[in-house]
Design a protein around this motif. Structure first.
Motif, mmCIF file in Angstrom:
data_model
loop_
_atom_site.group_PDB
_atom_site.id
_atom_site.type_symbol
_atom_site.label_atom_id
_atom_site.label_comp_id
_atom_site.label_asym_id
_atom_site.label_seq_id
_atom_site.Cartn_x
_atom_site.Cartn_y
_atom_site.Cartn_z
ATOM 1 N N THR A 132 0.831 -1.206 0.000
ATOM 2 C CA THR A 132 0.000 0.000 0.000
ATOM 3 C C THR A 132 0.866 1.257 0.000
ATOM 4 O OG1 THR A 132 -1.735 -1.196 1.204
ATOM 5 C CG2 THR A 132 -1.840 1.211 1.215
ATOM 6 N N PHE A 133 1.894 1.255 0.832
ATOM 7 C CA PHE A 133 2.800 2.410 0.880
ATOM 8 C C PHE A 133 3.523 2.583 -0.457
ATOM 9 C CE2 PHE A 133 7.002 4.238 2.031
ATOM 10 C CZ PHE A 133 6.541 5.484 2.472
ATOM 11 N N ALA A 134 3.946 1.461 -1.057
ATOM 12 C CA ALA A 134 4.616 1.542 -2.355
ATOM 13 C C ALA A 134 3.676 2.077 -3.426
ATOM 14 C CB ALA A 134 5.136 0.153 -2.754
ATOM 15 N N PHE A 135 2.393 1.681 -3.373
ATOM 16 C CA PHE A 135 1.430 2.184 -4.346
ATOM 17 C C PHE A 135 1.255 3.694 -4.220
ATOM 18 C CE2 PHE A 135 -2.951 3.429 -5.291
ATOM 19 C CZ PHE A 135 -3.031 3.067 -6.624
ATOM 20 N N LEU A 136 1.187 4.185 -2.983
ATOM 21 C CA LEU A 136 1.053 5.635 -2.787
ATOM 22 C C LEU A 136 2.277 6.371 -3.333
ATOM 23 C CD1 LEU A 136 -0.452 5.715 0.832
ATOM 24 C CD2 LEU A 136 -1.646 6.083 -1.337
ATOM 25 N N LEU A 137 3.469 5.835 -3.087
ATOM 26 C CA LEU A 137 4.676 6.462 -3.621
ATOM 27 C C LEU A 137 4.694 6.423 -5.140
ATOM 28 C CD1 LEU A 137 7.503 5.215 -1.209
ATOM 29 C CD2 LEU A 137 6.429 7.472 -1.294
ATOM 30 N N ALA A 138 4.263 5.304 -5.721
ATOM 31 C CA ALA A 138 4.219 5.198 -7.180
ATOM 32 C C ALA A 138 3.220 6.193 -7.770
ATOM 33 C CB ALA A 138 3.855 3.772 -7.597
ATOM 34 N N ALA A 139 2.070 6.361 -7.090
ATOM 35 C CA ALA A 139 1.080 7.328 -7.568
ATOM 36 C C ALA A 139 1.638 8.748 -7.513
ATOM 37 C CB ALA A 139 -0.195 7.222 -6.729
ATOM 38 N N ILE A 140 2.373 9.052 -6.431
ATOM 39 C CA ILE A 140 2.996 10.372 -6.329
ATOM 40 C C ILE A 140 4.055 10.541 -7.415
ATOM 41 C CG2 ILE A 140 4.442 11.833 -4.869
ATOM 42 C CD1 ILE A 140 3.011 10.597 -2.446
ATOM 43 N N GLY A 141 4.859 9.494 -7.621
ATOM 44 C CA GLY A 141 5.879 9.568 -8.668
ATOM 45 C C GLY A 141 5.274 9.741 -10.049
ATOM 46 N N TRP A 142 4.166 9.033 -10.321
ATOM 47 C CA TRP A 142 3.478 9.189 -11.611
ATOM 48 C C TRP A 142 2.980 10.613 -11.794
ATOM 49 C CZ3 TRP A 142 -2.147 9.439 -12.157
ATOM 50 C CH2 TRP A 142 -2.541 9.521 -13.500
ATOM 51 N N SER A 143 2.413 11.183 -10.724
ATOM 52 C CA SER A 143 1.914 12.558 -10.806
ATOM 53 C C SER A 143 3.050 13.546 -11.046
ATOM 54 C CB SER A 143 1.159 12.912 -9.515
ATOM 55 O OG SER A 143 0.085 12.036 -9.301
ATOM 56 N N LEU A 144 4.161 13.343 -10.331
ATOM 57 C CA LEU A 144 5.287 14.274 -10.479
ATOM 58 C C LEU A 144 5.920 14.161 -11.860
ATOM 59 C CD1 LEU A 144 7.004 13.950 -6.977
ATOM 60 C CD2 LEU A 144 5.641 15.859 -7.835
ATOM 61 N N LEU A 145 6.148 12.925 -12.318
ATOM 62 C CA LEU A 145 6.803 12.740 -13.609
ATOM 63 C C LEU A 145 5.907 13.220 -14.746
ATOM 64 C CD1 LEU A 145 9.156 11.650 -15.275
ATOM 65 C CD2 LEU A 145 8.064 9.395 -15.233
ATOM 66 N N GLY A 146 4.668 12.698 -14.789
ATOM 67 C CA GLY A 146 3.762 13.100 -15.854
ATOM 68 C C GLY A 146 3.409 14.568 -15.794
ATOM 69 N N GLY A 147 3.109 15.047 -14.566
ATOM 70 C CA GLY A 147 2.765 16.458 -14.425
ATOM 71 C C GLY A 147 3.930 17.372 -14.720
ATOM 72 N N GLY A 148 5.150 16.962 -14.300
ATOM 73 C CA GLY A 148 6.318 17.813 -14.545
ATOM 74 C C GLY A 148 6.630 17.955 -16.014
ATOM 75 N N ILE A 149 6.607 16.832 -16.744
ATOM 76 C CA ILE A 149 6.893 16.907 -18.182
ATOM 77 C C ILE A 149 5.789 17.681 -18.903
ATOM 78 C CG2 ILE A 149 7.219 15.545 -20.273
ATOM 79 C CD1 ILE A 149 8.403 13.336 -18.568
ATOM 80 N N SER A 150 4.537 17.465 -18.494
ATOM 81 C CA SER A 150 3.432 18.217 -19.103
ATOM 82 C C SER A 150 3.588 19.710 -18.859
ATOM 83 C CB SER A 150 2.094 17.723 -18.551
ATOM 84 O OG SER A 150 1.887 16.369 -18.860
ATOM 85 N N LEU A 151 4.031 20.066 -17.649
ATOM 86 C CA LEU A 151 4.235 21.484 -17.331
ATOM 87 C C LEU A 151 5.333 22.085 -18.206
ATOM 88 C CD1 LEU A 151 3.463 23.864 -15.540
ATOM 89 C CD2 LEU A 151 5.145 23.062 -13.865
ATOM 90 N N VAL A 152 6.389 21.309 -18.455
ATOM 91 C CA VAL A 152 7.466 21.787 -19.339
ATOM 92 C C VAL A 152 6.921 22.043 -20.741
ATOM 93 C CG1 VAL A 152 9.626 21.129 -20.469
ATOM 94 C CG2 VAL A 152 9.326 20.728 -18.012
ATOM 95 N N LEU A 153 6.131 21.124 -21.257
ATOM 96 C CA LEU A 153 5.578 21.280 -22.603
ATOM 97 C C LEU A 153 4.628 22.472 -22.680
ATOM 98 C CD1 LEU A 153 4.874 17.522 -23.474
ATOM 99 C CD2 LEU A 153 6.794 18.940 -24.213
ATOM 100 N N VAL A 154 3.803 22.638 -21.632
ATOM 101 C CA VAL A 154 2.893 23.788 -21.613
ATOM 102 C C VAL A 154 3.688 25.092 -21.583
ATOM 103 C CG1 VAL A 154 1.157 24.987 -20.233
ATOM 104 C CG2 VAL A 154 0.971 22.526 -20.584
ATOM 105 N N SER A 155 4.779 25.108 -20.811
ATOM 106 C CA SER A 155 5.601 26.319 -20.738
ATOM 107 C C SER A 155 6.227 26.645 -22.094
ATOM 108 C CB SER A 155 6.703 26.130 -19.690
ATOM 109 O OG SER A 155 6.136 25.878 -18.422
ATOM 110 N N LEU A 156 6.710 25.638 -22.800
ATOM 111 C CA LEU A 156 7.265 25.877 -24.130
ATOM 112 C C LEU A 156 6.209 26.431 -25.083
ATOM 113 C CD1 LEU A 156 9.449 22.650 -24.567
ATOM 114 C CD2 LEU A 156 10.248 24.982 -24.122
ATOM 115 N N ASN A 157 4.987 25.968 -24.912
ATOM 116 C CA ASN A 157 3.906 26.451 -25.767
ATOM 117 C C ASN A 157 3.556 27.905 -25.455
ATOM 118 O OD1 ASN A 157 1.726 26.608 -27.505
ATOM 119 N ND2 ASN A 157 0.339 25.528 -26.153
ATOM 120 N N LEU A 158 3.455 28.213 -24.170
ATOM 121 C CA LEU A 158 3.037 29.563 -23.779
ATOM 122 C C LEU A 158 4.147 30.590 -23.976
ATOM 123 C CD1 LEU A 158 1.025 28.764 -20.510
ATOM 124 C CD2 LEU A 158 0.123 29.278 -22.786
ATOM 125 N N LEU A 159 5.390 30.213 -23.671
ATOM 126 C CA LEU A 159 6.472 31.186 -23.685
ATOM 127 C C LEU A 159 7.150 31.326 -25.054
ATOM 128 C CD1 LEU A 159 8.133 30.335 -20.248
ATOM 129 C CD2 LEU A 159 6.474 32.134 -20.764
#
Length: 567
Positions: A132-159
């Motif tokens: 259960t603890f590993a699943f929570l960490l994996a979910a956080i890691g998925w959010s950070l990795l996917g969200g971080g790369i998406s944020l980079v792409l959005v920034s390139l688009n806007l800026l």
């Protein structure tokens, strides 16, 4: 945490299934190939990876306890388990697989698999906490990795005005969710399964779980048990049979009881009298509720046959009875492994095959339908029951089981072709399919809303009663301009209207109680007649209950009357 090289060497088959699932998901995003087949392949590959992981962990646990199975055998078992999981989904039509139940059972099997052939309850709880603890960490890691790369792409688009296609975000989400996050989770799975000593909660967390069990779970479960026992006593005293809804109440009670025991029992100290009594005597809380559940199921199945819901309720009753019976054996008393393993294995067996929920329901509804239609004479209630059974068989593509010889059915599974095949079989057995618009659709209720604006002629009415809102069993009073008061009440398929001088019961039109749901574009005037009295209805909403004879439970709108009829 293991390195990714160690994860690859430990779970090669699981990772192969995950890679295949990721590839198919990217094909879906690009809309390559038929979507229905691709979705089925994707779900099948996900189930395959889950089954392969359970097999790997189970054989690893056996190897560590007995040292008799090599790595090659473990991976072969994982490949076979994965292939079985995929086939259960790919051939779901032939095997009548309930995909959602299969997926849930396979996920729940992961922590249970290492302890099917040994171990202890404490170790099982330790692994469950780790996963259960590993699943929570994996979910956080998925959010950070996917969200971080998406944020980079959005920034390139806007800026910088760099155009980023939407599909790129979808590909990113698919790869992180189906590959990178599961790899991170696999890296956190421990290699040892005797985790009782090193997976205890810290003092604060243990105290929190203890409070949850002693002050919330145990009192509420005992109150729930008292309510069910009082209801059973009431049924015994008045000679009544349990209602159909009592089965769901008992199932909720059983699920809450087992869940509380698995999670909270080790941390409940038993110092309080109530908690101590609960921990010692909880098996005795089950016999009476299980008797209620058995009686309710027997009545419903005897009257309407087996459905997947009733099948699962019966399976739950059997599981609870086995768990309670095991407490009489000292070896299993208080061990949470069977409390978790028995429900998981029951779900797995119920999800597919001749013993499964859907296949058993098809056999039952087919036999019920044929028993009714082969009678020389049928009453309206039996006709409605036959159409309901036929509607269920239509929904699961099993009309061929009851089609008479010579009936031509389409192999197309579209909704239009299903309706045509339904009508063909119904008419072949001298049934009117128009009287069962949604028979067997699985919904217990119907509702319709009449929206839009329309001009409606009064057609001889001289009094308008607006804002009428009626529910079955309730009396609505509507004052007239003359001082009279009309009392309105819904009674099944009739509308009862009374004043100081007369009472009339108006039969509602069949189209008002047709079991169809949706929105009609315009309201219209519905005229009812009884004993020379006319009454008009302009409907806004109607809702009711399905059954052999559908009834209205609620009606709202405007009523038109002639005042002289009620003086």
């Amino acid at each position: 945490m293991a390195s990714y090289r160690e994860v690859l060497l430990r779970f090669p088959v699981v990772i192969a299934w995950l890679l295949a699932a990721t590839f198919v998901a990217n094909l879906l995003i690009e809309e390559i190939g038929p979507a229905d087949a691709a979705w089925r392949v994707l779900v099948g590959l996900a189930c395959a990876a889950t089954a392969a992981l359970s097999a790997t962990l189970g054989f690893e646990a056996v190897t560590r306890r007995r040292e008799m199975i090599g790595p090659g055998v473990r991976q072969l078992a994982a490949a076979i388990a994965g292939a079985c999981g995929f086939c259960l989904v790919w051939f779901q039509d032939a095997l009548h697989t309930s995909t959602w139940l299969l997926a849930f059972a396979l996920v729940a099997l992961i922590p249970v698999a290492p302890y099917l052939a040994g171990g202890s309850g404490e170790s099982f709880r330790g692994l469950l906490g780790r996963l259960t603890f590993a699943f929570l960490l994996a979910a956080i890691g998925w959010s950070l990795l996917g969200g971080g790369i998406s944020l980079v792409l959005v920034s390139l688009n806007l800026l910088f005005g760099l155009e980023v296609p939407f599909e790129l975000y979808a590909h990113l989400a698919a790869m992180t969710a189906l590959l990178f996050a599961p790899l991170f989770w696999l890296a956190l799975i421990p290699r040892r399964f005797d985790l009782a000593a090193d997976c205890r909660l810290d003092t604060l967390s243990a105290r929190a779980v203890s409070v949850l069990g002693e002050w919330v779970a145990a009192p509420l479960i005992l109150v729930y048990a008292v309510i069910l026992h009082v209801y059973a006593a009431k049924c015994l005293l008045v000679g009544a049979l349990p209602s159909g809804q009592s089965g769901w109440l008992v199932s909720g009670f059983g699920i809450c009881l087992v869940t509380a025991l698995v999670i909270c029992r080790p941390f409940m100290r038993g110092a309080r009298a109530l908690t101590s009594a609960f921990l010692r005597h909880w098996p005795w809380l089950l016999p009476v509720p299980l008797l209620l559940l058995t009686m309710a199921l027997t009545l419903r199945i005897g009257a309407y046959g087996v459905t997947p819901e009733r099948y699962l309720l019966a399976a739950l009753a059997l599981v609870l009875a086995i768990i309670a019976a095991l407490q009489s054996f000292p070896r299993w008393r208080g061990d949470i492994r069977p409390m978790a393993a028995i429900p998981v294995l029951a779900m797995l067996l119920a999800s597919f095959g001749p013993q499964g929920a859907e296949w058993t329901s098809i056999r039952s509804q087919s036999e019920r339908f044929l028993t009714i239609v082969e009678q020389p004479a049928r009453n309206p209630q039996q006709t409605g029951e036959a159409l309901a059974a036929l509607g269920y068989l239509r929904n699961v593509d099993a009309l061929a089981r009851v089609a008479p010889a010579g009936a031509k059915l389409s192999n197309d599974t579209s909704s239009n072709e299903k309706a045509l095949s339904f009508g063909t079989v119904a008419r072949a057995w001298e049934l009117d399919p128009s009287t069962a618009i949604e028979a067997g659709s699985g919904s217990s209720y119907f509702s319709r809303v009449y929206s839009g604006t329309a001009g409606i002629a009064l057609e001889g009415f001289d009094l308008l009663l607006s804002g009428i809102d009626m529910s079955a069993g309730n009396v609505i009073e509507a004052p007239l301009s003359s001082g009279e008061v009309l009392r309105l009440q819904l009674e099944g398929r009739t509308l009862r209207v009374s004043s100081a001088t007369r009472t009339s019961r108006f039969d509602l039109l069949p189209e008002m109680t047709a079991t169809s749901s949706g929105t009609d574009s315009e309201p219209e005037l519905v005229t009812l007649r009884q004993d020379g009295v006319r009454l008009g209805l302009v409907l806004e909403t109607v809702s009711g209950s399905n059954g052999p004879v559908p009834t209205l439970d609620h009606l709202s709108g405007t009523i038109l009357v002639n005042a002289k009829d009620w003086r």
